[in-house]
Design a protein around this motif. Structure first.
Motif, mmCIF file in Angstrom:
data_model
loop_
_atom_site.group_PDB
_atom_site.id
_atom_site.type_symbol
_atom_site.label_atom_id
_atom_site.label_comp_id
_atom_site.label_asym_id
_atom_site.label_seq_id
_atom_site.Cartn_x
_atom_site.Cartn_y
_atom_site.Cartn_z
ATOM 1 N N VAL A 151 0.840 -1.206 0.000
ATOM 2 C CA VAL A 151 0.000 0.000 0.000
ATOM 3 C C VAL A 151 0.875 1.256 0.000
ATOM 4 C CG1 VAL A 151 -1.654 1.336 1.358
ATOM 5 C CG2 VAL A 151 -1.982 -1.131 1.055
ATOM 6 N N LEU A 163 2.732 1.718 -3.450
ATOM 7 C CA LEU A 163 1.828 2.197 -4.499
ATOM 8 C C LEU A 163 1.453 3.663 -4.270
ATOM 9 C CD1 LEU A 163 -0.560 -0.873 -4.952
ATOM 10 C CD2 LEU A 163 1.427 -0.230 -6.335
ATOM 11 N N ARG A 164 1.307 4.044 -3.015
ATOM 12 C CA ARG A 164 1.021 5.440 -2.716
ATOM 13 C C ARG A 164 2.172 6.333 -3.176
ATOM 14 N NH1 ARG A 164 0.366 5.122 2.601
ATOM 15 N NH2 ARG A 164 -1.867 4.654 2.363
ATOM 16 N N TYR A 171 2.180 6.678 -6.945
ATOM 17 C CA TYR A 171 1.140 7.630 -7.331
ATOM 18 C C TYR A 171 1.601 9.068 -7.099
ATOM 19 C CZ TYR A 171 -3.355 10.075 -7.209
ATOM 20 O OH TYR A 171 -4.380 10.956 -7.429
ATOM 21 N N LEU A 212 -4.893 -2.618 -5.566
ATOM 22 C CA LEU A 212 -4.603 -1.864 -6.796
ATOM 23 C C LEU A 212 -5.740 -0.897 -7.114
ATOM 24 C CD1 LEU A 212 -3.236 -4.813 -8.987
ATOM 25 C CD2 LEU A 212 -1.900 -3.106 -7.727
ATOM 26 N N SER A 227 -5.561 2.250 -5.054
ATOM 27 C CA SER A 227 -4.295 2.990 -5.081
ATOM 28 C C SER A 227 -4.394 4.358 -5.739
ATOM 29 C CB SER A 227 -3.241 2.169 -5.818
ATOM 30 O OG SER A 227 -3.547 2.097 -7.211
#
Length: 377
Positions: A136, A139-140, A143, A187, A190
């Motif tokens: 998590v 992926l953050r 982004y 996903l 995200s």
């Protein structure tokens, strides 16, 4: 994908690609449709001594301690990776691939969901809470770094990879499927536009035989029935529960043998046939392309294109892997796109120099990208 853990094998968003990152490259009318980037699974690789007694194991030892997903909670790793993500973006990269390298760890040998510094324990098909938190958080950070899209890839290892199965293993199938099923909501949450590769280089091939100097390929007869059953059932489960447009299905391995290439391509209908007899293909396919020896990237690309075009499969591709910042590969793929007219949605380099092909991974982080940029990738 270059090999990851060869010894273990013996154990046995659909968002539009438009806007500022769409490419209009002067002189390259057949450029990729959108800017690409890198596969990014390791934040560091140690130097391998040129006189190592066991070069393959030395390469594994140089890379294995530094898997991002396994180590993101450790002191300093997250800050290091954030800096690397910014450097990749500054180098012009706009898309990224990552994934999970996993297997069912021997009982009692995983620590907080890790089995070593890269391998993730997938026992039971669920992530350990620490690994889930790591995913998590990573992926953050992807982004926030501003990447336009993620390709999330599954790298089953050891007994979990159906490539090595001689009989179908229901328990390991369920473990792999439940892992996919548990990660998909992560996903989705995200904020990233993403696609999934349900098995890296996991597209099985049809049975073929040489007879009277020619090869006969039986499209509907698997070369490895257990492997083909695995892929077909994973795809059916995914289509039943998730948006199939989020996936590239199973990516293709790079292959210098034209017969094996055709055998994989002609097996597509078998793999992507649903239980009711209808066929549901992913909206685009992914292929790893590595030239070598007497077969270059252009030849591999063109052979694969013609095999697919013969079946009416004209969907765009993602070139999911090729050599790191490699001008020769970039020129070859660009030429193949021009001769075939096959659209490439985007390209992702693998962190491996062409000259060190026996090492699997030798670059971390994969910042440099100019050789691909110069060819419109």
């Amino acid at each position: 994908m270059r090999w990851l853990f060869p010894a273990l094998a013996l154990m046995v968003s659909t968002a539009a690609f438009a806007g500022a990152d769409t490419l209009f490259v002067g002189g390259f009318q057949n450029a990729a449709l959108a800017r690409g980037g890198s596969n990014f699974l390791w934040y560091r690789v140690d130097r391998v001594p040129p006189d190592a007694a066991d070069p393959v194991q030395s390469c594994i030892d140089a890379r294995d301690p530094y898997g991002i997903l396994a180590n993101y909670h450790r002191a300093g790793v997250r800050n290091t990776v954030r800096t690397q993500l910014r450097a990749m973006r500054d180098a012009g990269q706009q898309r990224i691939a990552t994934g999970i390298v996993h297997l069912r760890a021997p009982a009692g040998q995983s620590v907080d969901g890790r089995y070593g510094g890269t391998l993730i324990d997938s026992t039971g098909g669920t992530l350990h809470p620490r690994i889930r938190d790591n995913l998590v958080a990573f992926l953050r950070d992807v982004y926030r770094a501003g990447f336009s899209e993620l390709l999330f890839r599954y790298f089953p290892q050891g007994d979990n990879t159906p490539v090595w199965w001689t009989t179908f293993d229901e328990s390991l199938f369920q473990e792999n499927w439940q892992l996919i099923r548990s990660i998909e909501p992560i996903l989705q949450a995200s904020g990233l536009s993403y696609r999934t590769d349900l098995g890296v280089e996991g597209m099985p091939r049809a049975w073929f035989v040489e007879a009277l100097g020619q090869y006969y390929i039986d499209d509907n007869r698997p070369d490895n029935p257990a492997w083909s059953e695995y892929a077909r059932r994973i795809w059916r489960n995914y289509v039943a529960e998730f948006d199939y447009r989020r996936s590239v299905g199973f990516s293709f391995v790079s292959d210098s043998d034209p017969v094996r290439t055709r055998a994989r391509v002609r097996h597509l209908r078998y793999i992507y046939m649903l239980a009711d007899g209808s066929v549901r293909y992913p909206p685009l396919f992914a292929i790893d392309i590595y030239g070598g020896g007497t077969t270059d990237e252009r030849t591999i690309f063109e052979r694969h294109h013609h095999a697919m075009a013969d079946l009416g499969r004209n969907e765009p591709w993602i070139v999911a892997e090729s050599y790191f910042n490699d001008a020769v590969a970039a020129a070859g793929l660009s030429s193949a796109m021009a001769t075939t007219g096959r659209q490439v949605r985007y390209f992702l380099q693998w962190p491996l120099d062409r000259g060190i092909d026996d090492c699997g991974v030798n670059v971390a982080p994969p910042n440099a990208y100019e050789a691909w940029l110069r060819r419109g990738f």
